[in-house]
Design a protein around this motif. Structure first.
Motif, PDB file in Angstrom:
ATOM      1  N   ILE A  99     -13.801  -5.336   4.554  1.00  0.00           N
ATOM      2  CA  ILE A  99     -12.552  -5.190   5.310  1.00  0.00           C
ATOM      3  C   ILE A  99     -12.265  -6.404   6.208  1.00  0.00           C
ATOM      4  O   ILE A  99     -11.159  -6.941   6.157  1.00  0.00           O
ATOM      5  CB  ILE A  99     -12.569  -3.849   6.060  1.00  0.00           C
ATOM      6  CG1 ILE A  99     -12.414  -2.733   5.005  1.00  0.00           C
ATOM      7  CG2 ILE A  99     -11.436  -3.763   7.070  1.00  0.00           C
ATOM      8  CD1 ILE A  99     -12.870  -1.384   5.464  1.00  0.00           C
ATOM      9  N   PRO A 100     -13.260  -6.896   6.966  1.00  0.00           N
ATOM     10  CA  PRO A 100     -12.977  -8.135   7.710  1.00  0.00           C
ATOM     11  C   PRO A 100     -12.719  -9.314   6.774  1.00  0.00           C
ATOM     12  O   PRO A 100     -11.881 -10.173   7.089  1.00  0.00           O
ATOM     13  CB  PRO A 100     -14.236  -8.365   8.538  1.00  0.00           C
ATOM     14  CG  PRO A 100     -15.271  -7.487   7.975  1.00  0.00           C
ATOM     15  CD  PRO A 100     -14.577  -6.354   7.315  1.00  0.00           C
ATOM     16  N   TYR A 122      -5.694  -2.529   9.380  1.00  0.00           N
ATOM     17  CA  TYR A 122      -6.028  -3.793   8.729  1.00  0.00           C
ATOM     18  C   TYR A 122      -5.187  -3.999   7.502  1.00  0.00           C
ATOM     19  O   TYR A 122      -4.449  -4.935   7.367  1.00  0.00           O
ATOM     20  CB  TYR A 122      -7.477  -3.757   8.236  1.00  0.00           C
ATOM     21  CG  TYR A 122      -8.470  -4.346   9.197  1.00  0.00           C
ATOM     22  CD1 TYR A 122      -8.133  -5.453   9.971  1.00  0.00           C
ATOM     23  CD2 TYR A 122      -9.736  -3.803   9.304  1.00  0.00           C
ATOM     24  CE1 TYR A 122      -9.059  -5.980  10.836  1.00  0.00           C
ATOM     25  CE2 TYR A 122     -10.662  -4.337  10.172  1.00  0.00           C
ATOM     26  CZ  TYR A 122     -10.324  -5.426  10.946  1.00  0.00           C
ATOM     27  OH  TYR A 122     -11.233  -5.951  11.784  1.00  0.00           O
ATOM     28  N   THR A 123      -5.351  -3.011   6.650  1.00  0.00           N
ATOM     29  CA  THR A 123      -4.763  -3.203   5.331  1.00  0.00           C
ATOM     30  C   THR A 123      -3.253  -3.302   5.406  1.00  0.00           C
ATOM     31  O   THR A 123      -2.644  -4.110   4.731  1.00  0.00           O
ATOM     32  CB  THR A 123      -5.153  -2.047   4.414  1.00  0.00           C
ATOM     33  OG1 THR A 123      -4.870  -0.846   5.105  1.00  0.00           O
ATOM     34  CG2 THR A 123      -6.605  -2.112   4.041  1.00  0.00           C
ATOM     35  N   SER A 126      -9.215   0.709   9.680  1.00  0.00           N
ATOM     36  CA  SER A 126      -9.123   0.031   8.385  1.00  0.00           C
ATOM     37  C   SER A 126      -7.715   0.111   7.827  1.00  0.00           C
ATOM     38  O   SER A 126      -7.225  -0.803   7.202  1.00  0.00           O
ATOM     39  CB  SER A 126     -10.118   0.658   7.409  1.00  0.00           C
ATOM     40  OG  SER A 126      -9.719   1.982   7.138  1.00  0.00           O
ATOM     41  N   SER A 129      -9.414  -3.088  -0.317  1.00  0.00           N
ATOM     42  CA  SER A 129      -9.035  -3.937   0.813  1.00  0.00           C
ATOM     43  C   SER A 129      -9.081  -5.405   0.403  1.00  0.00           C
ATOM     44  O   SER A 129      -8.219  -6.195   0.801  1.00  0.00           O
ATOM     45  CB  SER A 129      -9.945  -3.664   2.009  1.00  0.00           C
ATOM     46  OG  SER A 129     -11.288  -3.772   1.619  1.00  0.00           O
ATOM     47  N   TRP A 162       0.812  -1.218   0.000  1.00  0.00           N
ATOM     48  CA  TRP A 162       0.000   0.000   0.000  1.00  0.00           C
ATOM     49  C   TRP A 162       0.840   1.261   0.000  1.00  0.00           C
ATOM     50  O   TRP A 162       0.492   2.255   0.566  1.00  0.00           O
ATOM     51  CB  TRP A 162      -0.951   0.024   1.200  1.00  0.00           C
ATOM     52  CG  TRP A 162      -1.876  -1.102   1.109  1.00  0.00           C
ATOM     53  CD1 TRP A 162      -1.653  -2.357   1.552  1.00  0.00           C
ATOM     54  CD2 TRP A 162      -3.147  -1.113   0.498  1.00  0.00           C
ATOM     55  NE1 TRP A 162      -2.718  -3.149   1.250  1.00  0.00           N
ATOM     56  CE2 TRP A 162      -3.654  -2.402   0.612  1.00  0.00           C
ATOM     57  CE3 TRP A 162      -3.921  -0.137  -0.140  1.00  0.00           C
ATOM     58  CZ2 TRP A 162      -4.882  -2.749   0.113  1.00  0.00           C
ATOM     59  CZ3 TRP A 162      -5.147  -0.485  -0.618  1.00  0.00           C
ATOM     60  CH2 TRP A 162      -5.613  -1.793  -0.492  1.00  0.00           C
ATOM     61  N   THR A 206      -2.370  -6.787   6.623  1.00  0.00           N
ATOM     62  CA  THR A 206      -2.590  -7.845   5.640  1.00  0.00           C
ATOM     63  C   THR A 206      -1.607  -7.715   4.499  1.00  0.00           C
ATOM     64  O   THR A 206      -1.136  -8.699   3.961  1.00  0.00           O
ATOM     65  CB  THR A 206      -4.019  -7.785   5.087  1.00  0.00           C
ATOM     66  OG1 THR A 206      -4.279  -6.443   4.723  1.00  0.00           O
ATOM     67  CG2 THR A 206      -5.017  -8.255   6.106  1.00  0.00           C
ATOM     68  N   ALA A 239     -11.256  -9.225   3.928  1.00  0.00           N
ATOM     69  CA  ALA A 239      -9.879  -9.112   3.482  1.00  0.00           C
ATOM     70  C   ALA A 239      -8.915  -9.521   4.590  1.00  0.00           C
ATOM     71  O   ALA A 239      -7.856 -10.079   4.334  1.00  0.00           O
ATOM     72  CB  ALA A 239      -9.594  -7.676   3.053  1.00  0.00           C
ATOM     73  N   HIS A 240      -9.327  -9.249   5.801  1.00  0.00           N
ATOM     74  CA  HIS A 240      -8.424  -9.525   6.919  1.00  0.00           C
ATOM     75  C   HIS A 240      -8.371 -11.010   7.278  1.00  0.00           C
ATOM     76  O   HIS A 240      -7.295 -11.566   7.497  1.00  0.00           O
ATOM     77  CB  HIS A 240      -8.860  -8.711   8.130  1.00  0.00           C
ATOM     78  CG  HIS A 240      -7.940  -8.884   9.288  1.00  0.00           C
ATOM     79  ND1 HIS A 240      -6.599  -8.587   9.205  1.00  0.00           N
ATOM     80  CD2 HIS A 240      -8.162  -9.346  10.536  1.00  0.00           C
ATOM     81  CE1 HIS A 240      -6.032  -8.835  10.364  1.00  0.00           C
ATOM     82  NE2 HIS A 240      -6.946  -9.314  11.191  1.00  0.00           N
ATOM     83  N   PHE A 241      -9.552 -11.627   7.316  1.00  0.00           N
ATOM     84  CA  PHE A 241      -9.591 -13.004   7.833  1.00  0.00           C
ATOM     85  C   PHE A 241      -9.548 -14.078   6.749  1.00  0.00           C
ATOM     86  O   PHE A 241      -8.954 -15.122   6.946  1.00  0.00           O
ATOM     87  CB  PHE A 241     -10.867 -13.209   8.674  1.00  0.00           C
ATOM     88  CG  PHE A 241     -10.874 -12.415   9.944  1.00  0.00           C
ATOM     89  CD1 PHE A 241     -10.013 -12.750  10.981  1.00  0.00           C
ATOM     90  CD2 PHE A 241     -11.745 -11.351  10.106  1.00  0.00           C
ATOM     91  CE1 PHE A 241     -10.023 -12.016  12.155  1.00  0.00           C
ATOM     92  CE2 PHE A 241     -11.749 -10.623  11.276  1.00  0.00           C
ATOM     93  CZ  PHE A 241     -10.890 -10.946  12.309  1.00  0.00           C
ATOM     94  N   GLU A 261       1.461  -9.230   5.512  1.00  0.00           N
ATOM     95  CA  GLU A 261       1.300 -10.681   5.565  1.00  0.00           C
ATOM     96  C   GLU A 261       1.393 -11.278   4.178  1.00  0.00           C
ATOM     97  O   GLU A 261       2.062 -12.260   3.958  1.00  0.00           O
ATOM     98  CB  GLU A 261      -0.056 -11.022   6.149  1.00  0.00           C
ATOM     99  CG  GLU A 261       0.045 -11.647   7.512  1.00  0.00           C
ATOM    100  CD  GLU A 261      -1.326 -11.909   8.061  1.00  0.00           C
ATOM    101  OE1 GLU A 261      -1.508 -11.659   9.237  1.00  0.00           O
ATOM    102  OE2 GLU A 261      -2.201 -12.325   7.291  1.00  0.00           O
TER     103      GLU A 261
END
Lengths: 534, 681
Positions: free
Chosen positions: B569-570, A520-521, A517, B595, A482, A524, B572-574, A527
């Motif tokens: 968003i969740p 989050y991004t 958010s 996301s 990102w 991830t 994409a996360h999980f 990851e």
């Protein structure tokens, strides 16, 4: 000329001779005598053959040296004797040939003669050298002298071999022109030079081949030389065998067929019909008859012009069948499963195809060789259309023929033309089957050996990239993490108009500012980049 | 897997203690565990690939153990392979199906890293490699036994010649290698002598010569797929001469006709499985000559072929070992079915789907004799009634799979018989039938049921579903497509009773709300969820699913009008295993899509009619999502985005499908069905 290219069954001896040749070369260079300069051009001509000869002849030559010191004209030394006769031979040949030049293809003859002249000069030089050597060598150690002797002998012998082969090449061409005399000469000469080559050491045979091969490049005539020699050989055998054949022929049940056997000379003669007046040769009797009209009105009568056999055929004739003069051939009447040839033309084509060198090379593909010119012509008609190629180098005009061939032979595979990169699929080398396999193999192998280094791959990848490697524009990493700042670092050109449309990516204009958010991004993203092994 | 995970969490504190207490002596309780034991534990960590990743991240030792243990590598991105490969020295199987872009450089890397360890490599979803890379593989990985080149549509003969260098190859798939001709296949035939399996399906340029050479050179062939090849009678005899051939597929070989089959003389004793579907030119005469020389056949497929009449049935009767026959789409006569019933062999599997002419009379006769049937497919046999069902259920009590989609004349009472008589049913397809709650109640007796399809069964309600949920504990697949009578309470029973559920389809079940999704989030094995057209579902439910169902690979939330970015968003996360998603008509905007783009294994994306999506957002998302292979987009975006982006994405291996469909208003289920019937008539 490389010794590998010679279609010689005794490759091992060649190899050996070659290695020993290297040693000899070293000797030469260490000696640093004027000999080297005279040696060079000959080496170019036939390196391996000469050296081979050299090593083999070594012991007799020492012999020669000793004797020649005492008296060279002693008849008890076979080697010496041979040498002398050879030289005479050559000279004789020369004289014979000069007489007959006007009858034969003058250019080829001239070439040959020039070559002979050159060789004779070299020979003379060498003999001079030997003479000079002898006087010099008195103060030198024996070893050196012996080595130099070897070298000189090698040169000598090689030149002589070349002389013989070239001189021989002049012979068969003479043959058809004047009836019996050439054959007589041929026999005589053959009788002379055969022992000289086969003589004391059997290793000469391949050399002879080598010599032929060499002159192959200079003049085409040489192939016929080979044949001539061979014929000469077999002649006597066949003459004795012919008697046997005759006996056999009598044993055949009457009424089946009559066996005729032409001699090689007849078969190979370019013309079979000769004008009795001017000696001009013709391939067809009809042509001769047409020619005869020019010699007078008596040849213009319908009777003279008519086909001579016509009347004779009214009587019941035995069916004529032909036998190939080559001993051991299936078409030879001595063969257990003898299969006769139907016409003289069959005999000619068969003999040329199976027992003669293939001297006609296709000018288009430079690969296919033929011994019958008609075959060459038929081939040339559709040469280049043979796009179906086997790894052994054989080409086929039809795909099913290729696949039949491949199904039949172990290890043969369809050869796929290297598209675009290599124009003609056929290797330009006029090698035999094995060679072609090597070719294909080596191509493959190069491929394999290069690619692991990454060079090849790199190259192709580069090429791709140059053409259009859009992956280069955008690094996926930048997006995975990102990092939109990186977006602007992309090469401009493809993006000029899209810049505005992507402006939202600038953090300020970004819609989502929720810190959660973003977390989050980012997580991830990280990851996903470390995620790859799954 | 669960156990292993618990184990992992238990041991973690132990390690920490260790490190704190004695720094000098680095004693670990794990030293007591032998490598073999750890490897056995790792063997159990298979369902979710991420489990192994977390295992390897525990400590250095685990990291090394996991590296050492791994045999199968399924990378997400080929560009990281150079760094990843050295970590896994013992990898034998390379699955590149998630890497759309595999270049020669990648293959060279793999070849030099794996060397002779590599046994199998799957390139079926990859593009951009050529013969050079394959040659490297073939030369360096001399133990390569399995190679999947399916979909390598650009591969030419020269590349096939490189494949031929892999001398030990035993299994080779070349489906859809459209550029390869006889020459390439010929090279493979000569080079890969040990081939046991070869699939040339859709290699449309390969003909008799190439196939014939395969038959001549590769004598060990067991399985050969020649579907859709332009082959004729020329290569058939040599194929049937193959000594070990067991499985032969000749689907859609239009060059083969009765005359070419008539010449077959030598029998192929080894052949067990034959597929001659869609060979239009073959009638029962040709088939009869085939069967006379392949007498050991066990499975025959003749779908979309000639008419199943008395003659065909008689020629099939020669096959004394036959136990499975598929006649899908063939015109069937009553006499033919009767003759099949008269066979001395007892069939285990029979497929008559979409066969016109299947009547009660034929089936009745058939099933009076055939009593051992396990698998029966009578999909779309629209003429049959309860008479047939009664016969089937009474004679074939061991039936394990019954597919009877769209047998519309079968009344609701007949389904009670199914449950009462066939207790071993594992797979039941009742799509578009008259079944009602009574039927479902009866079917719930089949406790082994693992797949149940009830799509378009408009008569069923929550009550019936509750029975299923109560008894069918092993249910893995449930299809409730357009079952408008189903609400959250029905789902409650299912989600509670069937914890092993893997696939659920609740598309257009309009009453379903977030509560159902919350319930489904307890089913940890769920990998496919279709809830298309459920207007009450919101991002909240989706978030629960994302958090609960870690195995989720396919998700369809098309026309879930309330789902927005908050759901993405969740997700994409999980849902790091998500491969396929359909977001059309939802409220998702640029942010949600961006996301989603962080899901590294996302491959297929359908985004039509997203009002909140801007061209720049789309571009950013597409660029960010490195693993995309298929994107369905509205054609309007084609002109809104610079061509370079599409070129770039296509170079990464992404395929674009452009749709021009208008925005569609939703139809009522019954109305939809009526419309469907209208179009069919």
């Amino acid at each position: 000329m490389d010794h590998k290219e010679m279609p010689c069954p005794t490759a091992d001896t060649w190899g050996k001779s070659f290695s020993s040749g290297n040693e000899l070369l070293k000797n030469i260079s260490s000696d640093d005598t004027p000999l080297t300069s005279s040696q060079r051009p000959q080496q170019k001509w036939e390196d391996p053959s000469m050296l081979d000869y050299n090593t083999r002849i070594e012991p007799p030559f020492q012999d020669f040296k000793q004797r020649s010191e005492t008296q060279s004209s002693l008849p008890c030394n076979p080697n010496n004797h041979n040498k002398v006769t050879d030289e005479e031979d050559v000279q004789m040949n020369g004289t014979i040939q000069t007489e007959k030049i006007q009858d034969w293809d003058p250019r080829a003859m001239l070439n040959n003669l020039n070559f002979l002249e050159q060789k004779i000069h070299q020979l003379q030089d060498l003999v001079h050298l030997i003479v000079g050597r002898r006087s010099q060598a008195l103060g030198r150690p024996d070893e050196l002298v012996a080595q130099q002797k070897q070298l000189i002998t090698a040169d000598l012998t090689s030149i002589i071999v070349q002389l013989i082969s070239t001189a021989g090449s002049l012979l068969p061409s003479v043959k058809p022109l004047s009836g019996t005399t050439p054959t007589g000469q041929l026999g005589q000469l053959g009788g002379l030079f055969l022992p000289s080559t086969v003589g004391p050491n059997s290793g000469v045979q391949p050399q002879n081949n080598g010599g032929n091969k060499v002159s192959d490049q200079s003049n085409q005539m040489d192939i016929t030389v080979n044949c001539g020699n061979e014929q000469n050989y077999n002649m006597e055998e066949h003459e004795s065998k012919d008697d046997e054949d005759a006996d056999e022929g009598e044993n055949l049940p009457p009424g089946s067929y009559e066996i005729l056997q032409l001699e090689k000379e007849e078969i190979l003669a370019p013309h079979t019909h000769f004008c009795t007046i001017c000696g001009k040769g013709f391939k067809r009797d009809a042509n001769l008859r047409m020619h005869m009209r020019g010699h007078g009105d008596e040849y213009k009568t319908p009777a003279a012009l008519a086909k001579p056999n016509k009347e004779a055929t009214s009587e019941p004739m035995l069916i004529k069948r032909y036998s190939c003069p080559y001993a051991g051939c299936k078409r030879n009447k001595d063969h257990k499963k003898f299969q006769p040839l139907k016409t003289i033309l069959c005999v000619k084509n068969h003999y040329k195809r199976t027992h003669c060198d293939k001297s006609y090379t296709c000018s288009r593909c430079n690969t296919k060789k033929f011994s019958v010119i008609a075959d060459l012509k038929t081939h040339e008609k559709h040469c280049g259309k043979d796009k179906w190629l086997c790894s052994c180098g054989t080409t086929f005009s039809r795909k099913d023929k290729l696949f039949g061939h491949i199904a039949l032979f172990q290890g043969h595979t369809p050869a796929i033309p290297l598209e675009e990169t290599k124009g003609p699929t056929v290797p330009p080398d006029r090698g035999e089957g094995n060679e072609a396999i090597n070719k294909v193999r080596s191509i493959n192998f190069n491929f394999g050996s290069n690619a692991p280094n990454g060079n090849e791959v790199q190259n192709t990848a580069d090429v791709k990239g140059n053409i259009e490697d859009p992956t280069g524009y955008f690094s996926p990493l930048n997006f995975d993490t990102w990092n939109f700042g990186g977006f602007h670092e992309f090469p401009r050109p493809p993006y000029e108009d899209s810049e505005s449309s992507l402006s939202f990516l600038i953090p300020g204009s970004c819609n989502y500012t929720v810190p959660g958010s973003c977390n989050y991004t980012q997580k991830t993203g990280a990851e996903s980049s470390s995620n790859n092994p799954e | 897997m669960k156990k292993a995970k618990q184990f992992q969490f238990q041991v973690q504190p132990l390690i920490n203690n260790n490190n704190n207490n004695n720094n000098g002596l680095s004693f670990s309780y794990f030293d007591l565990l032998s490598e073999e034991i750890v490897f056995t534990i790792l063997d159990l960590l298979t369902p979710n690939p991420l489990d192994k990743k977390s295992f390897s991240l525990v400590c250095k030792n685990f990291y090394f153990l996991e590296s050492k243990h791994r045999r199968i590598l399924k990378p997400l991105r080929s560009e990281y392979l150079p760094k990843v490969l050295p970590r896994y020295p013992h990898v034998t199987h390379m699955d590149l199906t998630l890497c759309p872009r595999v270049t020669d450089a990648t293959l060279t890397n793999i070849a030099s890293a794996c060397n002779s360890n590599l046994v199998s490599i799957d390139l079926s979803m990859s593009k951009f490699f050529t013969g050079v890379g394959l040659l490297n593989l073939a030369v360096k990985c001399e133990n390569l036994v399995e190679l999947d080149l399916t979909n390598a549509t650009e591969l030419k003969d020269s590349a096939a010649a490189m494949v031929a260098e892999a001398r030990n190859l035993e299994r080779l798939w070349m489906r859809r290698c459209k550029m390869v001709t006889d020459m390439g296949v010929g090279c493979i035939a000569v080079g890969c002598r040990k081939l046991k399996l070869l699939s040339l399906k859709w290699c449309v340029r390969v003909g008799d010569l190439g196939v014939g050479l395969i038959a001549v050179k590769c004598k060990d062939i067991r399985s050969l797929d020649l579907s859709y090849l332009p082959i004729s009678d020329k290569c058939l005899p040599s194929i049937l001469n193959l000594q070990y051939l067991e499985d032969l597929a000749l689907v859609g070989c239009l060059g083969i006709d009765d005359n070419s089959l008539a010449v077959l003389k030598n029998g192929c004793k080894s052949l067990k499985k034959l597929d001659m579907s869609s060979c239009e030119k073959i009638t029962h005469i040709g088939l009869s000559s085939v069967f006379s020389c392949t007498i050991c056949l066990e499975q025959v497929t003749l779908a979309n072929g000639c008419s199943v009449n008395l003659d065909l049935a008689d020629s099939l009767n020669k096959l004394s070992k036959l136990h499975s026959i598929k006649l899908d789409g063939c015109p069937v006569t009553c006499a033919g079915l009767g003759a099949i019933g008269d066979w001395c062999v007892s069939l285990k599997e029979l497929s008559l789907s979409k066969c016109s002419g299947v009547t009660d009379e034929g089936l009745t006769y058939l099933f009076t004799k055939q009593k051992d049937l396990r698998i029966l497919d009578i999909t779309c046999c629209r003429k049959i009634t309860d008479v047939s069902i009664s016969h089937i259920t009474s004679s074939c009590t061991d039936l394990s799979s019954l597919k009877m989609e769209s047998c519309t004349l079968v009344p609701r009472e007949a389904f009670i018989l199914i449950g009462q008589r066939c207790h071993s049913l594992e797979e039941l397809d009742l799509t578009e039938n008259e079944i009602d709650d009574e039927g479902l109640k009866s079917i719930s007796i089949c406790s082994k049921l693992s797949s149940l399809k009830l799509g378009l069964c408009l008569n069923i309600t929550d009550e019936g579903l509750a029975h299923i949920g109560m008894s069918c504990v092993g249910l893995k697949e449930l299809d409730l497509y357009r079952c408008t009578g189903i609400t959250d309470s029905g789902i409650l029973a299912i989600a509670g009773g069937c914890p092993g559920l893997e696939m659920i389809n609740i598309a257009y079940c309009k009453e379903i709300t977030d509560n159902s999704l919350l319930l489904f989030s307890k089913c940890a094995q769920l990998n496919t969820i279709e809830c298309r057209g459920c207007p009450h579902i919101t991002s909240l439910g989706l978030a629960a699913i994302a958090a609960g169902c870690k195995q989720l690979t396919k998700l369809d939330i098309k026309k879930c009008y309330k789902i927005d970015d908050a759901g993405m968003i969740p997700l994409a996360h999980f849902s790091q295993n998500l491969k396929q998603i359909n977001l059309s008509y939802s409220l998702v905007t640029d942010v949600g899509l961006l996301s989603l783009a962080s899901i590294s294994c996302l491959q297929t994306l359908t985004i039509l009619h997203l009002k909140g999506l801007t061209p720049s957002g789309l571009a950013a998302a597409l660029l960010a999502c490195g693993g995309l292979t298929k994107v369905k987009l509205h054609a309007s975006f084609k002109s809104l985005l610079p061509q370079a982006i599409f070129e770039h994405l296509e170079a990464r291996g992404c395929l674009f499908l452009w749709r021009e469909k208008e925005f569609q208003a939703e139809l009522d289920s019954k109305c939809w069905k009526l419309q469907l019937e209208d179009t069919m008539q």
